[in-house]
Design a protein around this motif. Structure first.
Motif, PDB file in Angstrom:
ATOM      1  N   ARG A 109       0.833  -1.210   0.000  1.00 55.29           N
ATOM      2  CA  ARG A 109       0.000   0.000   0.000  1.00 55.29           C
ATOM      3  C   ARG A 109       0.865   1.257   0.000  1.00 55.29           C
ATOM      4  O   ARG A 109       0.622   2.197  -0.769  1.00 55.29           O
ATOM      5  N   LYS A 110       1.912   1.280   0.830  1.00 53.17           N
ATOM      6  CA  LYS A 110       2.806   2.436   0.875  1.00 53.17           C
ATOM      7  C   LYS A 110       3.531   2.620  -0.455  1.00 53.17           C
ATOM      8  O   LYS A 110       3.715   3.746  -0.923  1.00 53.17           O
ATOM      9  N   ARG A 111       3.954   1.526  -1.065  1.00 50.32           N
ATOM     10  CA  ARG A 111       4.647   1.608  -2.346  1.00 50.32           C
ATOM     11  C   ARG A 111       3.721   2.185  -3.414  1.00 50.32           C
ATOM     12  O   ARG A 111       4.136   3.048  -4.211  1.00 50.32           O
ATOM     13  N   GLU A 112       2.473   1.743  -3.414  1.00 49.82           N
ATOM     14  CA  GLU A 112       1.511   2.276  -4.382  1.00 49.82           C
ATOM     15  C   GLU A 112       1.237   3.757  -4.144  1.00 49.82           C
ATOM     16  O   GLU A 112       1.133   4.545  -5.090  1.00 49.82           O
ATOM     17  N   GLU A 113       1.124   4.152  -2.862  1.00 50.14           N
ATOM     18  CA  GLU A 113       0.909   5.567  -2.549  1.00 50.14           C
ATOM     19  C   GLU A 113       2.095   6.407  -3.008  1.00 50.14           C
ATOM     20  O   GLU A 113       1.927   7.508  -3.542  1.00 50.14           O
ATOM     21  N   ALA A 117       2.007   9.367  -5.725  1.00 50.26           N
ATOM     22  CA  ALA A 117       2.514  10.707  -5.396  1.00 50.26           C
ATOM     23  C   ALA A 117       3.552  11.137  -6.441  1.00 50.26           C
ATOM     24  O   ALA A 117       3.599  12.310  -6.855  1.00 50.26           O
ATOM     25  N   LYS A 118       4.411  10.231  -6.845  1.00 48.31           N
ATOM     26  CA  LYS A 118       5.424  10.530  -7.870  1.00 48.31           C
ATOM     27  C   LYS A 118       4.756  10.901  -9.199  1.00 48.31           C
ATOM     28  O   LYS A 118       5.175  11.852  -9.880  1.00 48.31           O
ATOM     29  N   ALA A 120       1.753  12.070  -9.580  1.00 50.79           N
ATOM     30  CA  ALA A 120       1.052  13.340  -9.406  1.00 50.79           C
ATOM     31  C   ALA A 120       2.039  14.500  -9.535  1.00 50.79           C
ATOM     32  O   ALA A 120       1.706  15.548 -10.086  1.00 50.79           O
ATOM     33  N   LYS A 121       3.268  14.355  -9.020  1.00 53.00           N
ATOM     34  CA  LYS A 121       4.300  15.390  -9.131  1.00 53.00           C
ATOM     35  C   LYS A 121       4.715  15.583 -10.574  1.00 53.00           C
ATOM     36  O   LYS A 121       4.984  16.700 -11.011  1.00 53.00           O
ATOM     37  N   LYS A 122       4.832  14.483 -11.305  1.00 51.26           N
ATOM     38  CA  LYS A 122       5.236  14.553 -12.706  1.00 51.26           C
ATOM     39  C   LYS A 122       4.204  15.301 -13.556  1.00 51.26           C
ATOM     40  O   LYS A 122       4.543  16.060 -14.452  1.00 51.26           O
ATOM     41  N   LYS A 123       2.940  15.117 -13.250  1.00 53.17           N
ATOM     42  CA  LYS A 123       1.862  15.763 -14.009  1.00 53.17           C
ATOM     43  C   LYS A 123       1.824  17.266 -13.755  1.00 53.17           C
ATOM     44  O   LYS A 123       1.362  18.025 -14.598  1.00 53.17           O
ATOM     45  N   LYS A 124       2.258  17.741 -12.653  1.00 48.72           N
ATOM     46  CA  LYS A 124       2.203  19.171 -12.321  1.00 48.72           C
ATOM     47  C   LYS A 124       3.252  19.894 -13.032  1.00 48.72           C
ATOM     48  O   LYS A 124       3.831  20.261 -13.764  1.00 48.72           O
TER      49      LYS A 124
END
Length: 124
Positions: A109-113, A117-118, A120-124
């Protein structure tokens, strides 16, 4: 010196007239073999210091004991103790298995989160 006297006495009593018995192995040599029932009965017949009634009684006792099958009996409490131990051991395995499962699912679960997050950062 006392050991020598005892050894001589034992050697004289055993070695001189064994009454048809096979020679005794040295003590502690580890090659002792129990005589068969037939051998024991033959040895019993050659004993001179027993009366005929004693020989017959001993023979009957040996035959009766050799025909009896050993009975293995377990009490109810033995079953309860056994089942308790099995349940305890199984509980330990289940507990650690469950903990391992939780740990692995939490890591996943942590790895997927982290991956989300990574991304989401790339899309910004």
């Amino acid at each position: 010196m006392e050991d020598v006297v005892v050894d001589d006495f034992v050697g004289e009593t055993i070695g001189s007239d064994q009454g048809g018995f096979p020679p005794l192995p040295p003590p502690g040599d580890g090659n002792f073999k129990m005589p068969s029932l037939e051998d024991f009965i033959k040895m019993l017949e050659t004993m001179d210091n027993l009366s005929d009634e004693e020989k017959e009684q001993l023979k009957q006792d040996v035959m009766r004991n050799s025909m009896r099958t050993p009975k293995v009996e377990a009490a109810f409490s033995d079953y309860i103790i056994f089942l308790t131990m099995v349940v305890l051991i199984a509980s330990v395995f289940v507990f650690f298995g469950y903990k391992l499962y939780l740990s692995l699912t939490e890591k996943e679960r942590k790895r997927e989160e982290k991956l989300k997050a990574k991304q989401a950062k790339k899309k910004k």
